[in-house]
Design a protein around this motif. Structure first.
Motif, PDB file in Angstrom:
ATOM      1  N   LEU A 183      22.888  14.963 -11.898  1.00 19.11           N
ATOM      2  CA  LEU A 183      22.664  15.592 -10.596  1.00 19.11           C
ATOM      3  C   LEU A 183      21.542  16.596 -10.802  1.00 19.11           C
ATOM      4  CD1 LEU A 183      23.205  16.463  -7.674  1.00 19.11           C
ATOM      5  CD2 LEU A 183      24.987  17.990  -8.553  1.00 19.11           C
ATOM      6  N   ASN A 184      20.451  16.432 -10.061  1.00 17.54           N
ATOM      7  CA  ASN A 184      19.322  17.361 -10.132  1.00 17.54           C
ATOM      8  C   ASN A 184      19.551  18.488  -9.127  1.00 17.54           C
ATOM      9  OD1 ASN A 184      17.452  15.963 -12.034  1.00 17.54           O
ATOM     10  ND2 ASN A 184      17.521  14.364 -10.472  1.00 17.54           N
ATOM     11  N   VAL A 185      20.094  19.598  -9.602  1.00 19.23           N
ATOM     12  CA  VAL A 185      20.383  20.706  -8.689  1.00 19.23           C
ATOM     13  C   VAL A 185      19.092  21.440  -8.336  1.00 19.23           C
ATOM     14  CG1 VAL A 185      22.758  21.000  -9.473  1.00 19.23           C
ATOM     15  CG2 VAL A 185      20.942  22.275 -10.612  1.00 19.23           C
ATOM     16  N   PHE A 186      19.018  21.884  -7.081  1.00 18.25           N
ATOM     17  CA  PHE A 186      17.875  22.619  -6.523  1.00 18.25           C
ATOM     18  C   PHE A 186      16.607  21.772  -6.442  1.00 18.25           C
ATOM     19  CE2 PHE A 186      20.361  25.889  -8.992  1.00 18.25           C
ATOM     20  CZ  PHE A 186      21.043  26.376  -7.899  1.00 18.25           C
ATOM     21  N   GLN A 187      16.745  20.453  -6.589  1.00 22.77           N
ATOM     22  CA  GLN A 187      15.568  19.582  -6.567  1.00 22.77           C
ATOM     23  C   GLN A 187      15.505  18.821  -5.250  1.00 22.77           C
ATOM     24  OE1 GLN A 187      14.820  17.275 -10.078  1.00 22.77           O
ATOM     25  NE2 GLN A 187      13.637  15.723  -8.996  1.00 22.77           N
ATOM     26  N   VAL A 188      14.326  18.821  -4.627  1.00 27.90           N
ATOM     27  CA  VAL A 188      14.092  18.106  -3.373  1.00 27.90           C
ATOM     28  C   VAL A 188      13.334  16.823  -3.678  1.00 27.90           C
ATOM     29  CG1 VAL A 188      12.891  18.152  -1.155  1.00 27.90           C
ATOM     30  CG2 VAL A 188      14.124  20.182  -1.953  1.00 27.90           C
ATOM     31  N   THR A 189      13.895  15.713  -3.202  1.00 27.43           N
ATOM     32  CA  THR A 189      13.284  14.407  -3.426  1.00 27.43           C
ATOM     33  C   THR A 189      13.491  13.530  -2.198  1.00 27.43           C
ATOM     34  OG1 THR A 189      15.293  13.391  -4.318  1.00 27.43           O
ATOM     35  CG2 THR A 189      13.869  14.553  -5.888  1.00 27.43           C
ATOM     36  N   GLY A 190      12.879  12.364  -2.239  1.00 25.20           N
ATOM     37  CA  GLY A 190      13.071  11.387  -1.182  1.00 25.20           C
ATOM     38  C   GLY A 190      12.361  10.096  -1.527  1.00 25.20           C
ATOM     39  N   LEU A 191      12.336   9.168  -0.586  1.00 20.78           N
ATOM     40  CA  LEU A 191      11.615   7.907  -0.721  1.00 20.78           C
ATOM     41  C   LEU A 191      10.566   7.846   0.372  1.00 20.78           C
ATOM     42  CD1 LEU A 191      14.640   5.483  -1.306  1.00 20.78           C
ATOM     43  CD2 LEU A 191      13.182   6.551  -3.039  1.00 20.78           C
ATOM     44  N   ASN A 192       9.340   7.489   0.013  1.00 22.40           N
ATOM     45  CA  ASN A 192       8.281   7.430   1.012  1.00 22.40           C
ATOM     46  C   ASN A 192       8.337   6.118   1.788  1.00 22.40           C
ATOM     47  OD1 ASN A 192       7.080   5.460  -0.561  1.00 22.40           O
ATOM     48  ND2 ASN A 192       5.467   6.799  -1.356  1.00 22.40           N
ATOM     49  N   ALA A 193       7.353   5.875   2.617  1.00 24.02           N
ATOM     50  CA  ALA A 193       7.346   4.687   3.475  1.00 24.02           C
ATOM     51  C   ALA A 193       7.319   3.404   2.657  1.00 24.02           C
ATOM     52  CB  ALA A 193       6.154   4.737   4.422  1.00 24.02           C
ATOM     53  N   TYR A 197       9.749   6.834  -4.984  1.00 19.58           N
ATOM     54  CA  TYR A 197      10.396   8.134  -5.219  1.00 19.58           C
ATOM     55  C   TYR A 197       9.359   9.246  -5.259  1.00 19.58           C
ATOM     56  CZ  TYR A 197      13.337  11.459  -7.903  1.00 19.58           C
ATOM     57  OH  TYR A 197      14.055  12.545  -8.357  1.00 19.58           O
ATOM     58  N   PHE A 198       9.630  10.332  -4.542  1.00 19.99           N
ATOM     59  CA  PHE A 198       8.741  11.490  -4.617  1.00 19.99           C
ATOM     60  C   PHE A 198       9.552  12.756  -4.842  1.00 19.99           C
ATOM     61  CE2 PHE A 198       9.636  11.290   0.003  1.00 19.99           C
ATOM     62  CZ  PHE A 198      10.039  12.594   0.255  1.00 19.99           C
ATOM     63  N   MET A 199       8.889  13.785  -5.345  1.00 17.82           N
ATOM     64  CA  MET A 199       9.502  15.084  -5.601  1.00 17.82           C
ATOM     65  C   MET A 199       8.672  16.157  -4.919  1.00 17.82           C
ATOM     66  SD  MET A 199      10.525  14.688  -9.654  1.00 17.82           S
ATOM     67  CE  MET A 199       8.817  14.592 -10.188  1.00 17.82           C
ATOM     68  N   GLU A 200       9.375  17.202  -4.453  1.00 15.95           N
ATOM     69  CA  GLU A 200       8.702  18.343  -3.840  1.00 15.95           C
ATOM     70  C   GLU A 200       9.089  19.618  -4.586  1.00 15.95           C
ATOM     71  OE1 GLU A 200       8.727  18.550   0.513  1.00 15.95           O
ATOM     72  OE2 GLU A 200       9.973  16.738   0.451  1.00 15.95           O
ATOM     73  N   ALA A 201       8.385  20.690  -4.284  1.00  9.66           N
ATOM     74  CA  ALA A 201       8.712  21.977  -4.882  1.00  9.66           C
ATOM     75  C   ALA A 201      10.101  22.423  -4.443  1.00  9.66           C
ATOM     76  CB  ALA A 201       7.678  23.023  -4.490  1.00  9.66           C
ATOM     77  N   SER A 202      10.857  22.991  -5.362  1.00 11.84           N
ATOM     78  CA  SER A 202      12.200  23.461  -5.046  1.00 11.84           C
ATOM     79  C   SER A 202      12.141  24.589  -4.013  1.00 11.84           C
ATOM     80  CB  SER A 202      12.889  23.972  -6.311  1.00 11.84           C
ATOM     81  OG  SER A 202      14.117  24.601  -5.994  1.00 11.84           O
ATOM     82  N   PRO A 203      13.019  24.547  -3.016  1.00  8.13           N
ATOM     83  CA  PRO A 203      13.041  25.594  -1.997  1.00  8.13           C
ATOM     84  C   PRO A 203      13.887  26.796  -2.401  1.00  8.13           C
ATOM     85  CG  PRO A 203      14.638  23.927  -1.430  1.00  8.13           C
ATOM     86  CD  PRO A 203      13.973  23.460  -2.700  1.00  8.13           C
ATOM     87  N   ALA A 204      14.512  26.748  -3.575  1.00 13.78           N
ATOM     88  CA  ALA A 204      15.420  27.825  -3.977  1.00 13.78           C
ATOM     89  C   ALA A 204      14.677  29.153  -4.092  1.00 13.78           C
ATOM     90  CB  ALA A 204      16.082  27.488  -5.308  1.00 13.78           C
ATOM     91  N   LYS A 205      15.369  30.196  -3.720  1.00 13.81           N
ATOM     92  CA  LYS A 205      14.852  31.551  -3.874  1.00 13.81           C
ATOM     93  C   LYS A 205      15.760  32.298  -4.859  1.00 13.81           C
ATOM     94  CE  LYS A 205      12.772  31.851   0.729  1.00 13.81           C
ATOM     95  NZ  LYS A 205      12.940  30.415   1.033  1.00 13.81           N
ATOM     96  N   LYS A 206      15.363  33.479  -5.221  1.00 14.37           N
ATOM     97  CA  LYS A 206      16.157  34.288  -6.134  1.00 14.37           C
ATOM     98  C   LYS A 206      17.575  34.459  -5.582  1.00 14.37           C
ATOM     99  CE  LYS A 206      16.167  38.771  -8.500  1.00 14.37           C
ATOM    100  NZ  LYS A 206      15.416  40.036  -8.723  1.00 14.37           N
TER     101      LYS A 206
END
Length: 298
Positions: A183-193, A197-206
């Protein structure tokens, strides 16, 4: 390109369950657990690009948080007394969703197939779906590893999540063969058109966190991903970056904090018990003789 038939309703989820099913967590119970007074039993901060494993008794709470800001963590879980029973990312993805949050459960592998932990708190639960289709707490992908790195770049690097997890579990008698999909915690991913598989910057804050309730005694292991918050990503060592590079991967790395708690009032758990494995008879329909008296003939 195939087009969907808009005259028909969209397909329903493959796995659905009625209220009261083990698939559907008792929200009132887990809310009471999440809100109950708790007593810390363990706490540590995991440095960047490292891994650590720790034991959690059944009925305890584990909080993983971002003390200094966004950072992705790769999580493995085993039954403490039987490491053959371990977290099964693919089935969890089917039973719940590609990305998990509060009230979702992480399931163990066959032939055990039971909740290993239940998520009872998630400060990023409201992230939802972003403009690219990304969601948080990823089950689509898996850990980064030195084998793919070597294949793609020709370089050897020893602090990918796979390697961090291996070093973390060796003191507990486990090996590389026990490390599994995460499980990739704090990780944002998805599937494109194109379904890639793609990854984005984590939205987590302090101070952001995710909390788990241990449904059984578990061994957990966590890696602070060498990609950090994934705002800069590329296969390879990812240490200092090339001169003139806007940001190196190392600059994106931060620690993760782990805390374990027991409930101050054990009566909160009244009626709860460790989930049982499915009562399938086994044998898979085979009638296999086990000796001469059972019909085996030479």
């Amino acid at each position: 390109m195939a087009q969907s038939d808009r005259s028909h309703p969209p397909p329903q989820p493959a796995y659905q369950a009625a209220p009261g099913s083990i698939l559907n967590a008792d929200r009132s119970f887990y809310d009471s657990v999440a809100k109950a007074e708790r007593i810390p039993t363990d706490s540590f901060t995991l440095p960047i690009r490292s891994g650590r494993a720790w034991q959690v008794p059944a009925g305890h709470i584990v909080r993983i948080s971002t003390p200094d800001g966004p950072q992705v963590g790769d999580l493995n879980i085993w039954n403490l007394h039987n490491p053959r029973e371990r977290f099964w990312a693919a089935r969890t993805r089917q039973l719940h969703a590609s990305h998990v949050s509060t009230y979702d459960r992480l399931w163990s592998c066959l032939p055990y197939l039971r909740p290993i932990v239940t998520i009872i708190g998630d400060s990023l639960a409201d992230y939802g779906v972003d403009q690219y289709g990304g969601r948080c707490h990823d089950l689509l992908g898996t850990r980064c590893d030195p084998y793919v790195n070597k294949m793609l770049t020709g370089d050897s690097y020893d602090f990918h999540c796979h390697s961090n997890l291996i070093r973390a579990v060796v003191p507990f008698g486990l090996t590389e063969f026990d490390v599994h999909d995460v499980l990739n915690v704090f990780q944002v991913t998805g599937l494109n058109a194109e379904g890639k598989y793609f990854m984005e910057a984590s939205p987590a804050k302090k101070g952001d966190f995710i909390e788990f309730f241990a449904e059984q005694p578990v061994l957990m292991a966590l890696s602070t991903c060498p990609g950090g918050d994934l705002s800069t990503w590329g296969w390879g060592e990812g240490g200092a970056g090339e001169e003139g590079e806007k940001k190196s991967m190392l600059e994106c790395c931060r620690p993760l904090k782990v805390e374990v708690f027991r409930l101050e009032d054990a009566s909160v758990l009244k009626g709860w018990k460790e989930p049982e494995v499915p009562q399938y008879r086994g044998s898979h329909g085979m009638n296999v003789p086990v000796g001469e008296q059972q019909g085996c003939r030479s």
